[in-house]
Design a protein around this motif. Structure first.
Motif, PDB file in Angstrom:
ATOM      1  N   ASP A  45       5.784   5.574  -5.887  1.00  0.00           N
ATOM      2  CA  ASP A  45       5.765   4.377  -5.046  1.00  0.00           C
ATOM      3  C   ASP A  45       4.347   4.078  -4.551  1.00  0.00           C
ATOM      4  OD1 ASP A  45       5.863   6.706  -3.464  1.00  0.00           O
ATOM      5  OD2 ASP A  45       6.811   5.676  -1.789  1.00  0.00           O
ATOM      6  N   VAL A  46       3.568   5.132  -4.297  1.00  0.00           N
ATOM      7  CA  VAL A  46       2.165   4.939  -3.895  1.00  0.00           C
ATOM      8  C   VAL A  46       1.368   4.349  -5.056  1.00  0.00           C
ATOM      9  CG1 VAL A  46       0.048   6.139  -3.202  1.00  0.00           C
ATOM     10  CG2 VAL A  46       2.240   6.772  -2.174  1.00  0.00           C
ATOM     11  N   LEU A  47       1.552   4.919  -6.236  1.00  0.00           N
ATOM     12  CA  LEU A  47       0.842   4.426  -7.425  1.00  0.00           C
ATOM     13  C   LEU A  47       1.185   2.971  -7.710  1.00  0.00           C
ATOM     14  CD1 LEU A  47      -0.922   4.967  -9.930  1.00  0.00           C
ATOM     15  CD2 LEU A  47       1.124   5.858 -11.071  1.00  0.00           C
ATOM     16  N   ASP A  48       2.463   2.615  -7.619  1.00  0.00           N
ATOM     17  CA  ASP A  48       2.877   1.239  -7.904  1.00  0.00           C
ATOM     18  C   ASP A  48       2.327   0.267  -6.860  1.00  0.00           C
ATOM     19  OD1 ASP A  48       4.220   2.106 -10.122  1.00  0.00           O
ATOM     20  OD2 ASP A  48       6.208   2.075  -9.191  1.00  0.00           O
ATOM     21  N   ALA A  49       2.279   0.691  -5.595  1.00  0.00           N
ATOM     22  CA  ALA A  49       1.725  -0.182  -4.557  1.00  0.00           C
ATOM     23  C   ALA A  49       0.235  -0.411  -4.779  1.00  0.00           C
ATOM     24  CB  ALA A  49       1.968   0.428  -3.177  1.00  0.00           C
ATOM     25  N   LEU A  50      -0.480   0.655  -5.164  1.00  0.00           N
ATOM     26  CA  LEU A  50      -1.921   0.526  -5.381  1.00  0.00           C
ATOM     27  C   LEU A  50      -2.218  -0.374  -6.578  1.00  0.00           C
ATOM     28  CD1 LEU A  50      -4.594   1.957  -4.143  1.00  0.00           C
ATOM     29  CD2 LEU A  50      -4.650   3.079  -6.377  1.00  0.00           C
ATOM     30  N   THR A  51      -1.524  -0.165  -7.691  1.00  0.00           N
ATOM     31  CA  THR A  51      -1.790  -0.977  -8.873  1.00  0.00           C
ATOM     32  C   THR A  51      -1.311  -2.414  -8.675  1.00  0.00           C
ATOM     33  OG1 THR A  51       0.259  -0.158  -9.890  1.00  0.00           O
ATOM     34  CG2 THR A  51      -1.782   0.967 -10.452  1.00  0.00           C
ATOM     35  N   GLY A  52      -0.277  -2.603  -7.843  1.00  0.00           N
ATOM     36  CA  GLY A  52       0.133  -3.963  -7.510  1.00  0.00           C
ATOM     37  C   GLY A  52      -0.952  -4.690  -6.738  1.00  0.00           C
ATOM     38  N   ASP A  53      -1.571  -3.988  -5.790  1.00  0.00           N
ATOM     39  CA  ASP A  53      -2.680  -4.568  -5.033  1.00  0.00           C
ATOM     40  C   ASP A  53      -3.854  -4.866  -5.950  1.00  0.00           C
ATOM     41  OD1 ASP A  53      -3.838  -4.939  -2.084  1.00  0.00           O
ATOM     42  OD2 ASP A  53      -5.383  -3.916  -3.259  1.00  0.00           O
ATOM     43  N   LEU A  54      -4.132  -3.952  -6.869  1.00  0.00           N
ATOM     44  CA  LEU A  54      -5.218  -4.161  -7.829  1.00  0.00           C
ATOM     45  C   LEU A  54      -4.966  -5.420  -8.653  1.00  0.00           C
ATOM     46  CD1 LEU A  54      -6.790  -1.375 -10.051  1.00  0.00           C
ATOM     47  CD2 LEU A  54      -6.178  -3.586 -11.025  1.00  0.00           C
ATOM     48  N   GLY A  55      -3.734  -5.611  -9.078  1.00  0.00           N
ATOM     49  CA  GLY A  55      -3.408  -6.796  -9.867  1.00  0.00           C
ATOM     50  C   GLY A  55      -3.667  -8.081  -9.125  1.00  0.00           C
ATOM     51  N   HIS A  56      -3.431  -8.086  -7.809  1.00  0.00           N
ATOM     52  CA  HIS A  56      -3.675  -9.283  -7.009  1.00  0.00           C
ATOM     53  C   HIS A  56      -5.159  -9.617  -6.912  1.00  0.00           C
ATOM     54  CE1 HIS A  56       0.440  -9.876  -5.962  1.00  0.00           C
ATOM     55  NE2 HIS A  56       0.557  -8.761  -5.247  1.00  0.00           N
ATOM     56  N   GLN A  57      -6.032  -8.638  -7.196  1.00  0.00           N
ATOM     57  CA  GLN A  57      -7.477  -8.881  -7.163  1.00  0.00           C
ATOM     58  C   GLN A  57      -7.980  -9.539  -8.452  1.00  0.00           C
ATOM     59  OE1 GLN A  57      -9.159  -8.271  -4.269  1.00  0.00           O
ATOM     60  NE2 GLN A  57      -7.133  -7.655  -3.502  1.00  0.00           N
ATOM     61  N   SER A  58      -7.146  -9.580  -9.467  1.00  0.00           N
ATOM     62  CA  SER A  58      -7.447 -10.221 -10.754  1.00  0.00           C
ATOM     63  C   SER A  58      -8.778  -9.774 -11.353  1.00  0.00           C
ATOM     64  CB  SER A  58      -7.453 -11.754 -10.591  1.00  0.00           C
ATOM     65  OG  SER A  58      -6.205 -12.214 -10.136  1.00  0.00           O
ATOM     66  N   PRO A  59      -8.954  -8.460 -11.577  1.00  0.00           N
ATOM     67  CA  PRO A  59     -10.206  -7.993 -12.191  1.00  0.00           C
ATOM     68  C   PRO A  59     -10.309  -8.470 -13.637  1.00  0.00           C
ATOM     69  CG  PRO A  59      -8.613  -6.222 -12.125  1.00  0.00           C
ATOM     70  CD  PRO A  59      -8.004  -7.354 -11.341  1.00  0.00           C
ATOM     71  N   ASP A  60     -11.541  -8.582 -14.120  1.00  0.00           N
ATOM     72  CA  ASP A  60     -11.756  -8.943 -15.520  1.00  0.00           C
ATOM     73  C   ASP A  60     -11.475  -7.777 -16.454  1.00  0.00           C
ATOM     74  OD1 ASP A  60     -12.842 -11.707 -15.219  1.00  0.00           O
ATOM     75  OD2 ASP A  60     -14.352 -10.654 -14.036  1.00  0.00           O
TER      76      ASP A  60
END
Length: 310
Positions: A45-60
């Motif tokens: 659940d921690v990993l999914d929350a972190l990667t979800g937040d990362l996705g919202h940052q829209s990295p290249d």
């Protein structure tokens, strides 16, 4: 501006226990350690929350510096592949393996096959297969190195090896001539640490000497489960070496909760600006933790000192 995200050591929690025959090896010790304590620290659940937040940052682009697995069984290879696919397609995610991904000799070809598209260079480059590999993304040259080698029980050491170092030297020099922002990915830190002979990069001195001779704009690693920023002397200016905590960890002891870094890179050769934003968990909240300027208009922000002594 090009935006590169970096995370490491997700230790994707396995969906099934290893088969009995898979535990007749170093894996048995690793699995006991996982069941006794580590499964409470590394959580999906921690990993999914972190990667979800990362996705919202829209990295290249996204860089992952290893230790996807726990004890690197065949079922884990597939679970980790599904996790990689959730991050993005292979041309959007660059991966290098860690020591947990090389838990046994059989694990090395197993992970290489299961995750091959994420650890391959661009087809039109000489560094296409194997390590180091090369990917060009915008102004970046992403160079993936492997320090993942099989080690004895209770050991977590890594090694780049003479062959990789020999191939890295002309590669780094040619990319500097092309004016690209060179990002080197590796799992183990090349920084010398005192009293940690069981987890170190055994040929870190040779790797640091290579960076001192050829330079790079950024070196990203994991392994230590801590946030860190060190500098190595380069041919023109210091090279920042940055580590991140585990992407699935709860805060425990002196180690922080899950974090990732987002690099915002602009400018061109000789005039790069690179800003690092750190996002992650603190006090149970996922938030912006810190902002660090690494380069501004070609000038390093490294503090004064003898960087070769690090």
């Amino acid at each position: 501006m090009f935006r590169l995200a970096h995370l490491s050591d997700p230790h994707v929690p396995p969906e099934t226990a290893p088969l009995r025959r898979e535990l007749v090896s170093k894996r048995a010790l690793g699995w006991i350690n996982w069941r006794r304590s580590r499964h409470r620290i590394h959580r999906r659940d921690v990993l999914d929350a972190l990667t979800g937040d990362l996705g919202h940052q829209s990295p290249d682009h996204i860089a992952v510096t290893g230790d996807l697995a726990i004890v690197s069984t065949a079922s884990e290879w597939q679970s980790c592949r599904l996790w990689l696919q959730s991050l993005g397609p292979p041309d959007h995610v660059s991966l290098v393996p860690g020591n947990h991904d090389a838990y046994t000799r059989r694990a090395i070809p197993g992970t290489a096959l299961a995750w091959r598209e994420y650890m391959a260079g661009d087809p039109d480059t000489a560094a296409h297969s194997g390590f180091p590999y090369l990917r060009r993304r915008g102004p970046l040259a992403i160079i993936g190195c492997s320090s993942a080698v099989v080690s004895a029980p209770f050991m977590a050491t890594g090694r780049i090896g003479r062959d990789q170092i020999a191939r890295l030297k002309p590669l780094l020099r040619d990319l500097a001539h092309d004016g690209l922002f060179r990002v080197v990915l590796v799992h183990h830190t090349p920084i010398r640490t005192h009293g940690d002979r069981y987890r170190r990069m055994t040929d870190a001195r040779a790797f640091r000497a290579l960076l001192g001779d050829c330079g790079a704009e950024l070196v990203l690693h994991g392994h230590e489960h801590r946030a860190s920023l060190h500098w190595i002397a380069g041919p023109r200016q210091p090279v920042p070496v940055v580590g991140v905590p585990s992407a699935s960890a709860l805060e425990h002891g002196s180690k922080p909760g899950a974090q990732y870094n987002l690099y915002e890179i602009s400018g061109d050769s000789g005039a790069w600006t690179c800003r690092m934003r750190t996002r992650g968990f603190s006090g149970g909240e996922l938030q912006e933790l810190q902002e660090t300027l690494l380069f501004e208009n070609g000038q390093s922000t490294a503090p004064g000192g003898d960087f070769r002594a690090i």
